[in-house]
Design a protein around this motif. Structure first.
Motif, PDB file in Angstrom:
ATOM      1  N   LEU B  43       0.827  -1.217   0.000  1.00 48.28           N
ATOM      2  CA  LEU B  43       0.000   0.000   0.000  1.00 48.28           C
ATOM      3  C   LEU B  43       0.860   1.265   0.000  1.00 48.28           C
ATOM      4  O   LEU B  43       0.470   2.288  -0.550  1.00 48.28           O
ATOM      5  CB  LEU B  43      -0.935   0.009   1.213  1.00 48.28           C
ATOM      6  CG  LEU B  43      -2.187  -0.854   1.071  1.00 48.28           C
ATOM      7  CD1 LEU B  43      -2.955  -0.916   2.386  1.00 48.28           C
ATOM      8  CD2 LEU B  43      -3.093  -0.289  -0.030  1.00 48.28           C
ATOM      9  N   ALA B  44       2.034   1.172   0.631  1.00 48.30           N
ATOM     10  CA  ALA B  44       2.919   2.348   0.659  1.00 48.30           C
ATOM     11  C   ALA B  44       3.337   2.722  -0.754  1.00 48.30           C
ATOM     12  O   ALA B  44       3.532   3.896  -1.072  1.00 48.30           O
ATOM     13  CB  ALA B  44       4.146   2.059   1.519  1.00 48.30           C
ATOM     14  N   LEU B  45       3.472   1.697  -1.609  1.00 46.99           N
ATOM     15  CA  LEU B  45       3.868   1.970  -2.988  1.00 46.99           C
ATOM     16  C   LEU B  45       2.672   2.375  -3.841  1.00 46.99           C
ATOM     17  O   LEU B  45       2.777   3.234  -4.716  1.00 46.99           O
ATOM     18  CB  LEU B  45       4.546   0.735  -3.588  1.00 46.99           C
ATOM     19  CG  LEU B  45       5.901   0.397  -2.959  1.00 46.99           C
ATOM     20  CD1 LEU B  45       6.371  -0.986  -3.382  1.00 46.99           C
ATOM     21  CD2 LEU B  45       6.934   1.452  -3.343  1.00 46.99           C
ATOM     22  N   LYS B  46       1.510   1.752  -3.575  1.00 49.04           N
ATOM     23  CA  LYS B  46       0.361   1.964  -4.460  1.00 49.04           C
ATOM     24  C   LYS B  46      -0.515   3.155  -4.076  1.00 49.04           C
ATOM     25  O   LYS B  46      -1.100   3.793  -4.936  1.00 49.04           O
ATOM     26  CB  LYS B  46      -0.504   0.693  -4.495  1.00 49.04           C
ATOM     27  CG  LYS B  46       0.152  -0.420  -5.294  1.00 49.04           C
ATOM     28  CD  LYS B  46      -0.776  -1.604  -5.382  1.00 49.04           C
ATOM     29  CE  LYS B  46      -0.077  -2.789  -6.049  1.00 49.04           C
ATOM     30  NZ  LYS B  46      -0.656  -4.053  -5.573  1.00 49.04           N
ATOM     31  N   ARG B  68      13.146  -0.309   6.730  1.00 49.41           N
ATOM     32  CA  ARG B  68      14.376  -0.439   5.922  1.00 49.41           C
ATOM     33  C   ARG B  68      14.032  -0.573   4.441  1.00 49.41           C
ATOM     34  O   ARG B  68      14.682   0.011   3.583  1.00 49.41           O
ATOM     35  CB  ARG B  68      15.172  -1.671   6.387  1.00 49.41           C
ATOM     36  CG  ARG B  68      16.033  -1.377   7.617  1.00 49.41           C
ATOM     37  CD  ARG B  68      16.976  -2.519   7.919  1.00 49.41           C
ATOM     38  NE  ARG B  68      16.290  -3.646   8.525  1.00 49.41           N
ATOM     39  CZ  ARG B  68      16.105  -3.803   9.846  1.00 49.41           C
ATOM     40  NH1 ARG B  68      16.582  -2.915  10.683  1.00 49.41           N
ATOM     41  NH2 ARG B  68      15.460  -4.851  10.309  1.00 49.41           N
ATOM     42  N   ARG B  69      12.962  -1.339   4.134  1.00 51.11           N
ATOM     43  CA  ARG B  69      12.586  -1.524   2.724  1.00 51.11           C
ATOM     44  C   ARG B  69      12.067  -0.214   2.115  1.00 51.11           C
ATOM     45  O   ARG B  69      12.332   0.074   0.949  1.00 51.11           O
ATOM     46  CB  ARG B  69      11.516  -2.612   2.610  1.00 51.11           C
ATOM     47  CG  ARG B  69      12.037  -3.945   3.060  1.00 51.11           C
ATOM     48  CD  ARG B  69      11.577  -5.029   2.153  1.00 51.11           C
ATOM     49  NE  ARG B  69      11.809  -6.319   2.768  1.00 51.11           N
ATOM     50  CZ  ARG B  69      11.282  -7.441   2.345  1.00 51.11           C
ATOM     51  NH1 ARG B  69      10.465  -7.420   1.308  1.00 51.11           N
ATOM     52  NH2 ARG B  69      11.556  -8.569   2.927  1.00 51.11           N
ATOM     53  N   ASP B  73      13.834   1.806  -1.221  1.00 54.64           N
ATOM     54  CA  ASP B  73      13.142   2.033  -2.483  1.00 54.64           C
ATOM     55  C   ASP B  73      13.122   3.531  -2.796  1.00 54.64           C
ATOM     56  O   ASP B  73      12.613   4.324  -1.998  1.00 54.64           O
ATOM     57  CB  ASP B  73      11.702   1.492  -2.357  1.00 54.64           C
ATOM     58  CG  ASP B  73      10.982   1.488  -3.699  1.00 54.64           C
ATOM     59  OD1 ASP B  73      11.184   2.450  -4.479  1.00 54.64           O
ATOM     60  OD2 ASP B  73      10.225   0.541  -3.967  1.00 54.64           O
ATOM     61  N   PRO B  74      13.653   3.946  -3.951  1.00 53.98           N
ATOM     62  CA  PRO B  74      13.713   5.378  -4.263  1.00 53.98           C
ATOM     63  C   PRO B  74      12.337   6.049  -4.211  1.00 53.98           C
ATOM     64  O   PRO B  74      12.220   7.230  -3.885  1.00 53.98           O
ATOM     65  CB  PRO B  74      14.275   5.428  -5.686  1.00 53.98           C
ATOM     66  CG  PRO B  74      14.633   4.051  -6.072  1.00 53.98           C
ATOM     67  CD  PRO B  74      14.223   3.099  -5.005  1.00 53.98           C
ATOM     68  N   GLN B  75      11.297   5.261  -4.517  1.00 53.22           N
ATOM     69  CA  GLN B  75       9.940   5.814  -4.527  1.00 53.22           C
ATOM     70  C   GLN B  75       9.483   6.224  -3.119  1.00 53.22           C
ATOM     71  O   GLN B  75       8.663   7.123  -2.978  1.00 53.22           O
ATOM     72  CB  GLN B  75       8.998   4.729  -5.070  1.00 53.22           C
ATOM     73  CG  GLN B  75       7.890   5.283  -5.941  1.00 53.22           C
ATOM     74  CD  GLN B  75       6.900   4.189  -6.294  1.00 53.22           C
ATOM     75  OE1 GLN B  75       7.304   3.093  -6.686  1.00 53.22           O
ATOM     76  NE2 GLN B  75       5.616   4.490  -6.162  1.00 53.22           N
ATOM     77  N   GLU B 127      15.380  14.886   6.894  1.00 54.22           N
ATOM     78  CA  GLU B 127      16.845  14.902   6.896  1.00 54.22           C
ATOM     79  C   GLU B 127      17.315  13.811   5.948  1.00 54.22           C
ATOM     80  O   GLU B 127      16.651  12.789   5.805  1.00 54.22           O
ATOM     81  CB  GLU B 127      17.365  14.573   8.299  1.00 54.22           C
ATOM     82  CG  GLU B 127      17.145  15.665   9.305  1.00 54.22           C
ATOM     83  CD  GLU B 127      18.004  16.886   9.010  1.00 54.22           C
ATOM     84  OE1 GLU B 127      19.199  16.700   8.710  1.00 54.22           O
ATOM     85  OE2 GLU B 127      17.472  18.000   9.082  1.00 54.22           O
ATOM     86  N   PRO B 128      18.448  14.022   5.280  1.00 53.18           N
ATOM     87  CA  PRO B 128      18.952  12.952   4.436  1.00 53.18           C
ATOM     88  C   PRO B 128      19.194  11.688   5.263  1.00 53.18           C
ATOM     89  O   PRO B 128      19.591  11.769   6.419  1.00 53.18           O
ATOM     90  CB  PRO B 128      20.261  13.510   3.885  1.00 53.18           C
ATOM     91  CG  PRO B 128      20.547  14.755   4.648  1.00 53.18           C
ATOM     92  CD  PRO B 128      19.282  15.202   5.288  1.00 53.18           C
ATOM     93  N   VAL B 129      18.920  10.552   4.647  1.00 53.00           N
ATOM     94  CA  VAL B 129      19.038   9.289   5.381  1.00 53.00           C
ATOM     95  C   VAL B 129      20.499   8.870   5.467  1.00 53.00           C
ATOM     96  O   VAL B 129      21.209   8.849   4.460  1.00 53.00           O
ATOM     97  CB  VAL B 129      18.237   8.180   4.654  1.00 53.00           C
ATOM     98  CG1 VAL B 129      18.257   6.909   5.479  1.00 53.00           C
ATOM     99  CG2 VAL B 129      16.824   8.642   4.422  1.00 53.00           C
TER     100      VAL B 129
END
Lengths: 338, 138
Positions: B43-46, B68-69, B73-75, B127-129
């Motif tokens: 759902l986080a992607l869609k 972590r996943r 994921d760049p998205q 903040e950058p990861v």
């Protein structure tokens, strides 16, 4: 002598009288093999005891963690529902935009305002449970010496003044005077700024000042003072003096032990005000843990316990300008609560 | 008033997730619920949420792994994540941070605290990861 500096306790039956007891004293001679065997046996027993103490400690920690977790989940739901109901009641307004006060329960004649009041009481009870769980958790942190600190530069005089204001608000029905005195305050610039965790220090101070008010009878006075410490290294020294029954000398250290609620706490102060319950006995241990996590110290002094003369007690908090560095230093970007 | 901020709530405790959803709906957020890590990731992607609230302890894929996943994921690498945990020890809070969560609240978080944290997360740019904790300056 054993490695512990005491003669080995030995079965008298195994002792032999020295044949050379000429000075009239009894000399004791042991069979060296026997002594060796006993030492080994003792070492084994000590190792076993150590292991079982460590096991018990681990079981206690696991138990606290599990209980803490299991209690928090339903409590979350409870507080959530109360919030939601309060919110929805709060939104019910009549055509003129005023809050409804129509009876919601026929026979009892209770109004929405009555229900709102009950809900608020429920919420406060839930919030109190959360605080108890927080104290239990903080005790574990302190035991493991990894109390997380969210450090920032803060003005101690402002923090202490704020806490005093809050305590005054929380106890409006108590006729106790609460004075805050800070001669080195803001006028002198940033002399009383330190680096610390504002939330944890607020909790510590709330406990100290709240306790002082709790233990001071009506008509009494609580005095909070703060100044730059005499050491002159930028440390801050806060004292909180109450007008209560005082603390007996034997309890001055014990009140900082977890779950110790004292023998005199139940006396409250002078009997002029009723005092219900003494809590878990974690407030002061947690407070001292917070002070020490900052590299500081918290201690008590009192001229003794006397329900007639009310000598009071004085709590000292000493905080260095900056807590000592710890390996798990926070980068300050990340928020972790409690 | 609808703020149209979409929040994805991932918690295996169905009742709690529903309650959290109701509280946020009440405040004008748009909520979607997921009850395990895989469903949450999907759902986080869609559903393109603006923010994710995830429970740390879930069977299967837990909150840390999910986080972590999302970061990998760049998205979703910039998606604000608020982690909820029933645990209160520093090591566990650190684990949430290392997994890439932006904030962590201990259950029971009182709703006003949760709401103010959400608002803060939506206000503050991420903040950058850092894959590794910042080197100690001491």
């Amino acid at each position: 002598m054993t490695p512990f500096g005491h003669p080995t306790p030995t079965d008298p039956a195994r002792l032999e009288m020295s044949p050379h007891a000429e000075d009239g004293q009894v000399h004791v001679q042991r069979d060296p093999r026997e002594t060796d065997r006993q030492l080994r046996e003792q070492a084994r027993e000590i190792a076993e005891l150590r292991r079982s103490v460590r096991d018990a400690n681990e079981i206690k920690s696991d138990f606290l963690a599990v209980v803490n977790h299991e209690l928090r989940t339903p409590l979350s739901a409870l507080l959530g529902y109360l919030f939601l109901i309060q919110r929805r009641l709060g939104q019910r307004r009549n055509a003129e935009g005023a809050l409804e006060t129509t009876p919601v329960v026929g026979p009892s004649g209770a109004t929405i305002d009555d229900v709102r009041e009950l809900l608020e009481k429920g919420r406060l009870a839930g919030a109190r449970l959360v605080r108890l769980l927080d104290e239990l958790a903080a005790m574990e942190w302190i035991h493991r010496q990894d109390l997380p600190l969210d450090l920032e530069r803060l003005s101690m005089d402002r923090l202490v003044a704020g806490v005093c204001d809050e305590v005054r608000l929380l106890a409006p029905d108590r006729r106790v005077r609460l004075d805050f005195h800070c001669p080195d305050g803001e006028d002198d610039g940033d002399g009383l700024e330190i680096v610390g965790d504002p939330e944890k220090l607020r909790r510590l101070l709330e406990h100290l000042v709240g306790n002082a008010v709790k233990y001071t009878p009506d008509g009494g006075c609580v005095r909070v003072e703060m100044q730059a410490a005499q050491s002159g290294d930028g440390s801050v020294h806060v004292t909180v003096r109450d007008g209560g029954v005082g603390i007996p000398a034997r309890d001055l250290e014990r009140i900082f032990e977890p779950f110790y609620t004292g023998t005199t706490a139940r006396h409250h102060s002078s009997g002029k005000t009723k005092f219900m319950g003494v809590g878990l006995g974690l407030g002061l241990p947690v407070s001292r843990g917070i002070a020490r996590a900052h590299g500081g110290e918290l201690w008590a002094e009192s001229a003794g316990f006397d329900p007639e003369r009310l000598p009071g007690a004085r709590f000292h908090l000493l905080l260095p300008p900056c807590p000592p560095e710890r390996p798990s230093a926070d980068d300050g970007q990340w928020r972790a609560t409690r | 008033m609808t703020r149209a901020i979409r929040v994805l709530i991932i918690d295996d405790e169905i009742e709690f997730a529903g309650l959290l959803g109701a509280i946020l709906d009440e405040e004008g957020y748009q909520t979607t619920l997921a009850h395990d890590g895989l469903e949450g990731l999907d759902l986080a992607l869609k559903s393109h949420p603006n923010l994710v609230i995830v429970d740390a302890a879930m069977p299967g894929m837990d909150g840390y792994e999910l986080c972590r996943r999302l970061r990998a994921d760049p998205q979703t690498s910039e998606l604000p994540v608020l982690m909820l945990t029933g645990r209160t020890f520093d090591s566990e809070l650190n684990e949430a941070r290392e997994a890439g969560a932006d904030a962590c609240l201990t259950k029971p978080c009182e709703p006003p605290e949760l709401l103010s944290t959400l608002e803060q997360l939506m206000r503050v740019p991420r903040e950058p990861v850092h894959a590794d904790p910042a080197p100690s300056t001491g």
